[in-house]
Design an enzyme around this catalytic site. Structure first.
Site, PDB file in Angstrom:
ATOM      1  N   PRO A   1       0.847  -1.192   0.000  1.00 47.59           N
ATOM      2  CA  PRO A   1       0.000   0.000   0.000  1.00 47.59           C
ATOM      3  C   PRO A   1       0.883   1.242   0.000  1.00 47.59           C
ATOM      4  CG  PRO A   1       0.054  -0.986   2.177  1.00 47.59           C
ATOM      5  CD  PRO A   1       0.739  -1.950   1.249  1.00 47.59           C
ATOM      6  N   GLU A   2       0.437   2.268  -0.693  1.00 50.45           N
ATOM      7  CA  GLU A   2       1.192   3.513  -0.735  1.00 50.45           C
ATOM      8  C   GLU A   2       0.515   4.553   0.143  1.00 50.45           C
ATOM      9  OE1 GLU A   2       2.596   4.828  -4.501  1.00 50.45           O
ATOM     10  OE2 GLU A   2       2.779   2.807  -5.317  1.00 50.45           O
TER      11      GLU A   2
ATOM     12  N   HIS B   1      -6.154 -15.500  10.057  1.00 53.05           N
ATOM     13  CA  HIS B   1      -5.578 -14.283   9.486  1.00 53.05           C
ATOM     14  C   HIS B   1      -5.903 -13.046  10.315  1.00 53.05           C
ATOM     15  CE1 HIS B   1      -4.427 -16.752   6.213  1.00 53.05           C
ATOM     16  NE2 HIS B   1      -5.600 -16.773   5.599  1.00 53.05           N
TER      17      HIS B   1
ATOM     18  N   ARG C   1      -0.646 -12.701   4.505  1.00 56.31           N
ATOM     19  CA  ARG C   1       0.765 -12.953   4.206  1.00 56.31           C
ATOM     20  C   ARG C   1       1.697 -12.611   5.364  1.00 56.31           C
ATOM     21  NH1 ARG C   1       1.164 -10.551  -2.009  1.00 56.31           N
ATOM     22  NH2 ARG C   1      -0.883 -11.270  -2.684  1.00 56.31           N
TER      23      ARG C   1
ATOM     24  N   LYS D   1      23.057  14.902  -9.138  1.00 56.62           N
ATOM     25  CA  LYS D   1      22.708  13.479  -9.061  1.00 56.62           C
ATOM     26  C   LYS D   1      22.488  12.888 -10.458  1.00 56.62           C
ATOM     27  CE  LYS D   1      22.574  12.946  -4.543  1.00 56.62           C
ATOM     28  NZ  LYS D   1      21.297  12.853  -3.830  1.00 56.62           N
TER      29      LYS D   1
END
Length: 296
Positions: free
Chosen positions: A2-3, A104, A126, A169
């Site tokens: 997830p972001e 879970h 997971r 950079k």
């Protein structure tokens, strides 16, 4: 993973139930997730009130009334759901069934709030998520949070700041944006989307959008605006329901229906008048989607 928008969506979904509630009991059904649960976590949280839910980068922060903060990361498949007494799922308009297999359900917050009892259940098939604990005053020293750059939605992120970070950079632009020391919380999906909005190719050197004197150029200004906009749009839409991510009320995020390049390989670019086709390349083992025609 997830972001940031997904974690912010979870925070907003949990806040009405958790903020102001008392933890009658924290039930841990196993000893570990990705890492072991902190020693004494159950005892340390029993009887404590939740004063606020926050977020730093991709981490959910649960602030307690004694100055303790629970740090939670969702990993690859972690999610929270809310159950109220009498026990029933709170369903959203776009309800998506969750696993009811109790093996879970690894951590359960038994809460007592102004509107009665409830349970907030952390489910993670997971087991790649984790929970840690720290003093609120020492969060910047926590190994998961220390060294993080500014939030992409905060005032600290500016073109001048990024110019200072990117000057000289040769690192590819996408890699520089994914570096959490530069900006906290940006992930693969939204970096691809922000670069498309800014018309910047992900493979170009980060220094190419900084002037010789170290100042931001117009492309840097557009990039910062694009980062802010894509994150704001994703949060407003409820995040992106890719693979396992679903919100606390069981509803699906739907920003993925607005993706301009991510996961759209070989499809037409959505930039009006472009005429290009979305391409996919691999950078540092991760898929990058962009339009070779309009991203330079």
């Amino acid at each position: 993973m997830p972001e940031l928008p997904e974690v912010e969506t979870v925070r907003r979904g949990l806040a009405p139930t958790m903020e102001g509630a008392r933890i009658a009991r924290l039930e841990l059904r196993r000893k570990d997730l990705r890492f072991p649960f902190p020693d004494g976590l159950e005892a340390r949280t029993t009887g404590r009130s939740i004063v606020a839910l926050g977020r730093r980068a991709k981490y959910l922060l649960i602030d307690l009334d004694d100055g303790t903060t629970i740090i939670s990361h969702l990993g690859m498949s972690g999610s929270f759901r809310i159950e109220v007494e009498p026990l029933s799922d709170i369903k959203g308009e776009f309800h998506h069934p969750r696993s009811k297999d109790e093996k879970h359900d690894h951590a359960i917050f038994h809460l007592e709030g102004p509107k009665g009892a409830s349970r907030v259940i952390y489910n993670d098939p997971r087991r790649f998520g984790f929970m840690d604990v720290a003093q609120r005053s020492e969060l910047d020293l926590n190994p998961f949070l220390c060294g993080l750059g500014p939030e992409p939605t905060g005032n600290e992120l500016s073109a001048a700041y990024l110019a200072q970070r990117f000057a000289g950079k040769a690192q590819p632009l996408k890699s520089a944006l994914l570096d959490q020391k530069n900006i906290a919380g940006l992930g693969n999906i939204y970096v691809c989307e922000a670069l498309w909005r800014a018309h910047l190719r992900p493979t170009r050197a980060a220094a190419t959008i900084v002037t010789k004197s170290g100042k931001p150029n117009k492309q840097m200004d557009l990039l910062v605006a694009s980062i802010r906009d894509v994150i704001a749009d994703a949060i407003k839409a409820g995040g992106s329901s890719l693979r396992d991510h679903i919100q606390t009320d069981g509803s699906l995020g739907y920003f993925q229906h607005s993706f301009s390049v991510y996961d759209r390989e070989s499809l037409p670019c959505r930039n009006p008048g472009c005429g290009g086709t979305v391409a996919r390349i691999v950078q540092a083992g991760r898929s990058t989607f962009y339009c070779p025609a309009c991203q330079k």
